[in-house]
Design an enzyme around this catalytic site. Structure first.
Site, PDB file in Angstrom:
ATOM      1  N   VAL A  11       0.865  -1.158   0.031  1.00  0.00           N
ATOM      2  CA  VAL A  11       0.047   0.025  -0.113  1.00  0.00           C
ATOM      3  C   VAL A  11       0.762   1.214   0.111  1.00  0.00           C
ATOM      4  O   VAL A  11       0.518   2.264  -0.782  1.00  0.00           O
ATOM      5  CB  VAL A  11      -1.035  -0.105   1.109  1.00  0.00           C
ATOM      6  N   ASP A  30      10.682   3.853   5.402  1.00  0.00           N
ATOM      7  CA  ASP A  30      10.248   2.407   5.954  1.00  0.00           C
ATOM      8  C   ASP A  30      11.508   2.249   7.138  1.00  0.00           C
ATOM      9  O   ASP A  30      12.514   2.870   7.218  1.00  0.00           O
ATOM     10  CB  ASP A  30      10.429   1.370   5.010  1.00  0.00           C
ATOM     11  N   LEU A 153      -7.231  -0.669  -2.331  1.00  0.00           N
ATOM     12  CA  LEU A 153      -6.485  -1.243  -3.996  1.00  0.00           C
ATOM     13  C   LEU A 153      -6.548  -3.020  -3.444  1.00  0.00           C
ATOM     14  O   LEU A 153      -6.351  -3.561  -2.472  1.00  0.00           O
ATOM     15  CB  LEU A 153      -5.091  -0.748  -3.850  1.00  0.00           C
ATOM     16  N   ARG A 154      -6.418  -3.303  -4.673  1.00  0.00           N
ATOM     17  CA  ARG A 154      -6.006  -4.976  -4.742  1.00  0.00           C
ATOM     18  C   ARG A 154      -4.499  -5.317  -5.233  1.00  0.00           C
ATOM     19  O   ARG A 154      -4.079  -4.553  -6.431  1.00  0.00           O
ATOM     20  CB  ARG A 154      -7.040  -5.681  -5.701  1.00  0.00           C
ATOM     21  N   GLU A 155      -3.819  -6.016  -4.595  1.00  0.00           N
ATOM     22  CA  GLU A 155      -2.420  -6.311  -5.252  1.00  0.00           C
ATOM     23  C   GLU A 155      -2.635  -7.111  -6.423  1.00  0.00           C
ATOM     24  O   GLU A 155      -3.701  -7.796  -6.787  1.00  0.00           O
ATOM     25  CB  GLU A 155      -1.922  -7.474  -4.413  1.00  0.00           C
ATOM     26  N   PHE A 254     -16.763 -11.508  -7.336  1.00  0.00           N
ATOM     27  CA  PHE A 254     -16.423 -12.165  -5.945  1.00  0.00           C
ATOM     28  C   PHE A 254     -17.486 -13.465  -5.881  1.00  0.00           C
ATOM     29  O   PHE A 254     -18.231 -13.668  -4.725  1.00  0.00           O
ATOM     30  CB  PHE A 254     -16.449 -11.202  -4.739  1.00  0.00           C
ATOM     31  N   GLY A 258     -14.288 -21.873  -5.178  1.00  0.00           N
ATOM     32  CA  GLY A 258     -12.992 -22.537  -5.365  1.00  0.00           C
ATOM     33  C   GLY A 258     -12.376 -22.640  -3.917  1.00  0.00           C
ATOM     34  O   GLY A 258     -13.121 -22.917  -2.943  1.00  0.00           O
ATOM     35  N   CYS A 265      -5.543  -9.253   3.422  1.00  0.00           N
ATOM     36  CA  CYS A 265      -6.542  -8.502   3.931  1.00  0.00           C
ATOM     37  C   CYS A 265      -7.921  -9.344   4.142  1.00  0.00           C
ATOM     38  O   CYS A 265      -8.207  -9.080   5.601  1.00  0.00           O
ATOM     39  CB  CYS A 265      -6.717  -7.414   2.830  1.00  0.00           C
ATOM     40  N   LYS A 325      -3.526 -15.160  -4.794  1.00  0.00           N
ATOM     41  CA  LYS A 325      -4.398 -14.961  -6.245  1.00  0.00           C
ATOM     42  C   LYS A 325      -3.224 -14.564  -7.237  1.00  0.00           C
ATOM     43  O   LYS A 325      -2.126 -14.253  -6.995  1.00  0.00           O
ATOM     44  CB  LYS A 325      -5.205 -13.722  -5.903  1.00  0.00           C
TER      45      LYS A 325
HETATM   46  N1  LIG Z   1      -1.987  -5.321   0.808  1.00  0.00           N
HETATM   47  C1  LIG Z   1      -3.274  -5.026   0.269  1.00  0.00           C
HETATM   48  O1  LIG Z   1      -3.793  -5.407  -0.650  1.00  0.00           O
HETATM   49  C2  LIG Z   1      -4.036  -4.200   1.237  1.00  0.00           C
HETATM   50  C3  LIG Z   1      -4.918  -3.199   0.743  1.00  0.00           C
HETATM   51  C4  LIG Z   1      -5.853  -2.437   1.315  1.00  0.00           C
HETATM   52  C5  LIG Z   1      -5.216  -2.042   2.749  1.00  0.00           C
HETATM   53  N2  LIG Z   1      -4.116  -2.705   3.099  1.00  0.00           N
HETATM   54  C6  LIG Z   1      -3.811  -2.148   4.570  1.00  0.00           C
HETATM   55  O2  LIG Z   1      -2.652  -1.226   4.487  1.00  0.00           O
HETATM   56  C7  LIG Z   1      -1.715  -1.556   5.379  1.00  0.00           C
HETATM   57  C8  LIG Z   1      -0.252  -2.061   4.959  1.00  0.00           C
HETATM   58  O3  LIG Z   1      -0.645  -3.247   4.166  1.00  0.00           O
HETATM   59  P1  LIG Z   1       0.722  -3.498   3.206  1.00  0.00           P
HETATM   60  O4  LIG Z   1       0.139  -4.786   2.538  1.00  0.00           O
HETATM   61  O5  LIG Z   1       1.228  -2.568   2.311  1.00  0.00           O
HETATM   62  O6  LIG Z   1       1.806  -4.207   4.250  1.00  0.00           O
HETATM   63  P2  LIG Z   1       3.411  -4.678   4.089  1.00  0.00           P
HETATM   64  O7  LIG Z   1       3.532  -5.421   5.303  1.00  0.00           O
HETATM   65  O8  LIG Z   1       3.591  -4.980   2.746  1.00  0.00           O
HETATM   66  O9  LIG Z   1       4.166  -3.200   4.379  1.00  0.00           O
HETATM   67  C9  LIG Z   1       4.418  -2.576   5.237  1.00  0.00           C
HETATM   68  C10 LIG Z   1       5.517  -1.878   5.726  1.00  0.00           C
HETATM   69  O10 LIG Z   1       5.560  -0.951   6.724  1.00  0.00           O
HETATM   70  C11 LIG Z   1       7.003  -0.904   7.125  1.00  0.00           C
HETATM   71  N3  LIG Z   1       6.827  -0.648   8.482  1.00  0.00           N
HETATM   72  C12 LIG Z   1       6.693  -0.994   9.628  1.00  0.00           C
HETATM   73  N4  LIG Z   1       6.765  -0.469  10.646  1.00  0.00           N
HETATM   74  C13 LIG Z   1       7.067   0.953  10.263  1.00  0.00           C
HETATM   75  C14 LIG Z   1       7.286   2.218  10.685  1.00  0.00           C
HETATM   76  N5  LIG Z   1       7.348   2.221  12.126  1.00  0.00           N
HETATM   77  N6  LIG Z   1       7.780   3.087   9.736  1.00  0.00           N
HETATM   78  C15 LIG Z   1       7.942   3.005   8.585  1.00  0.00           C
HETATM   79  N7  LIG Z   1       7.667   1.663   8.168  1.00  0.00           N
HETATM   80  C16 LIG Z   1       7.247   0.507   8.825  1.00  0.00           C
HETATM   81  C17 LIG Z   1       7.456  -2.430   6.916  1.00  0.00           C
HETATM   82  O11 LIG Z   1       8.807  -2.642   7.023  1.00  0.00           O
HETATM   83  C18 LIG Z   1       6.938  -2.775   5.523  1.00  0.00           C
HETATM   84  O12 LIG Z   1       7.781  -2.496   4.635  1.00  0.00           O
HETATM   85  C19 LIG Z   1      -2.298  -2.544   6.393  1.00  0.00           C
HETATM   86  O13 LIG Z   1      -3.054  -2.073   7.396  1.00  0.00           O
HETATM   87  C20 LIG Z   1      -3.221  -3.392   5.401  1.00  0.00           C
HETATM   88  O14 LIG Z   1      -4.389  -4.195   6.050  1.00  0.00           O
HETATM   89  C21 LIG Z   1      -3.414  -3.571   2.665  1.00  0.00           C
END
Ligand SMILES: NC(=O)c1ccc[n+]([C@@H]2O[C@H](COP(=O)([O-])OP(=O)(O)OC[C@H]3O[C@@H](n4cnc5c(N)ncnc54)[C@H](O)[C@@H]3O)[C@@H](O)[C@H]2O)c1
Length: 476
Positions: A11, A30, A153-155, A254, A258, A265, A325
């Site tokens: 994200v 990060d 967003l969707r990966e 959706f 399967g 998420c 996926k």
């Molecule tokens: N992945 C998805 O498809 C998606 C979609 C919508 C919402 N989300 C939400 O968005 C959020 C992030 O998800 P993601 O999949 O990107 O997570 P992720 O695990 O891919 O990335 C999180 C990043 O944050 C970094 N991090 C952790 N603590 C930190 C800090 N204190 N300061 C700076 N960086 C730090 C980590 O090192 C990592 O790189 C989550 O709450 C998730 O539920 C994810």
């Protein structure tokens, strides 16, 4: 605008790259030094279509940079986004440590007029916790705002979703008009292209995110439960889903039966919503059932395998697809993990192939040599089939949709084909000599086969041909 984005995961990186592409000056932050090093070198730390190219361009044009330096990132950003992870704790509650650590830095290093924009998925009430943390750590007095801006967003289509979301949801304090102006300015390109923007109170914005994911998960479990019913009743789940989806009130997304949902998420957010309900004294009965149905899908695949292979010990099984996926290398909560663990426990040898997730799978099981010893990673889908008694299709990558059945037969030692994503045409797979199993699909000809009680046959033009049993008593 000058923007700091905390967290450079799926994200955060998408947000940072997307906002830079829109002309903003963006600093991604990060805590992982290896990740920051990769990003500064123009390498995306995960697979996401289009990401690396757009990131490189924005880096070289000077709108995007990355840092480990938290204080200077807070000084830099007029808007400070939190896109850090909120992983589940053991009791499924969302772990807010990372979000609150960003809030702590915002409090310590923040200054007049800065806006904390939360994109991480957090339970209702978290914005108050963010505010408390900011205020507890503040070194001076300043005006600030906290905004809830959930991400949908969707990966696999992250950038596409960033630029063309179905909606933008923004939770703000009702009288904070300044923040509305800033968010309107930030999202102006999307708003101008017709994307609806919904301003809400902060708590409702937080719930919208969980409610959306819980609803999507419910649709998947609904169709999976219906698929089991179709298997018993002789209806075809794809046909049923198509007929349902044509109804505008329902829609067609959706509704694919399967192996169920996985990823970082849906399972996590469903668990966190149920947990939050419990903490408030509310029992989400429906959502608990949605979880249960999803958890039983990998086991259903193994049952289907056992129908044909009574003894699994020592058998070689091929697996196509590992990620939760297609178009992502993310293995978090992927059904493949549960499947692989169960099959290894049953002493199967596994030959796996995935276009982008195999390295992640190796790293994931590095601490589990029993599993790793039973897995062999193949260079292409057909390589995985050599000597396999059965093939399990686990992820719906496009390259598995139109397989060369003759080649498959020549490589495999068996003929069992279990399609965990209903990708293939059942009739064709069976005609090509496979014992084909799906999740709720039937062969259309199964439907009209004469039964003992119903001896009707069909003639060449497909019409029913009535066979009247001779009953001399009636005739005379
Ligand atoms: N992945 C998805 O498809 C998606 C979609 C919508 C919402 N989300 C939400 O968005 C959020 C992030 O998800 P993601 O999949 O990107 O997570 P992720 O695990 O891919 O990335 C999180 C990043 O944050 C970094 N991090 C952790 N603590 C930190 C800090 N204190 N300061 C700076 N960086 C730090 C980590 O090192 C990592 O790189 C989550 O709450 C998730 O539920 C994810």
């Amino acid at each position: 605008m000058k923007i700091a984005v905390f967290g450079c995961g799926y994200v955060g990186l998408t947000t940072a790259v997307g906002l830079a592409e829109m002309g903003n000056e963006v600093l991604g932050v990060d805590i992982n030094p290896t990740r920051i090093e990769m990003l500064l070198a123009g390498k995306a730390p995960f697979f996401e279509p289009g990401m690396e190219e757009m990131m490189k361009r924005n880096l070289s044009e000077g709108r995007l940079s990355f840092t480990l330096d938290t204080p200077s990132a807070i000084h830099f950003g007029q808007l400070v986004f939190s896109a850090v992870g909120t992983p589940p704790k053991k009791n499924h509650e969302a772990d807010l440590t990372a979000v609150l650590s960003v809030a702590e830095s915002f409090g310590r290093f923040g200054s007049q007029g800065k806006i904390f924009v939360n994109k991480s998925t957090v339970p209702v009430g978290t914005s108050e916790k963010i505010r408390e943390t900011i205020e507890r750590n503040a070194m001076s007095s300043f005006d600030y705002s906290v905004v809830s801006n959930p991400e949908f967003l969707r990966e696999g289509t992250a950038l596409q979703d960033f630029f063309h979301p179905d909606r933008i949801v923004i939770g703000i304090e009702p009288d904070d008009l300044g923040v509305k102006k800033s968010m309107d300015k930030l999202y102006r390109p999307m708003i101008d292209s017709g994307v609806p923007i919904q301003y809400t109170d902060v708590r409702s914005a937080e719930v919208i995110k969980y409610a959306s994911n819980a609803f999507l998960a419910t649709r998947i479990s609904f169709i999976n439960e219906l698929a089991e019913f179709c298997e018993l009743s002789g209806a075809d789940i794809k046909t049923v889903a198509k007929g349902m989806g044509l109804d505008k009130r329902i829609g067609n997304t959706f509704l694919e039966a399967g192996l169920g949902f996985g990823g970082s998420c849906l399972p996590k957010d469903l668990g966190a919503l149920i947990e939050k309900g419990g903490a408030l004294g509310f029992d989400f009965k429906l959502l608990k059932e949605v979880q249960k149905i999803n958890k039983r899908q990998p086991g259903r695949m193994i049952q289907k395998l056992k129908k044909h292979l009574t003894q699994l010990r020592g058998k070689t099984v091929a697996i196509w697809g590992l990620s939760f996926k297609p178009k992502t290398d993310d293995l978090r909560e992927a059904p493949s993990l549960e499947l692989i663990t169960s099959l290894v426990k049953a002493k199967c040898k596994l030959k796996v192939f995935d276009p982008v997730s195999m390295m992640n799978m190796k790293n994931l099981f590095v601490k589990n040599p029993t599993v790793l010893k039973s897995l062999s990673f193949s260079t292409n889908p057909y390589d995985a089939l050599k000597g396999a008694e059965a093939l399990l299709i686990v992820t719906e990558w496009d390259e598995f949709r139109n397989p060369d059945y003759a080649k498959m037969k020549s490589l495999m030692s068996g003929d069992i084909l279990i399609d965990g994503r209903n990708l293939l045409a059942p009739k064709e797979a069976r005609e090509k000599g496979f014992r084909y199993e799906s999740f709720g699909r039937i062969l259309l000809s199964d439907n009209v086969a004469p039964t003992k009680n119903h001896p009707t046959k069909r003639n060449v033009s497909g019409r029913y041909h009535l066979i009247v049993k001779k009953n001399p008593a009636v005739r005379e």
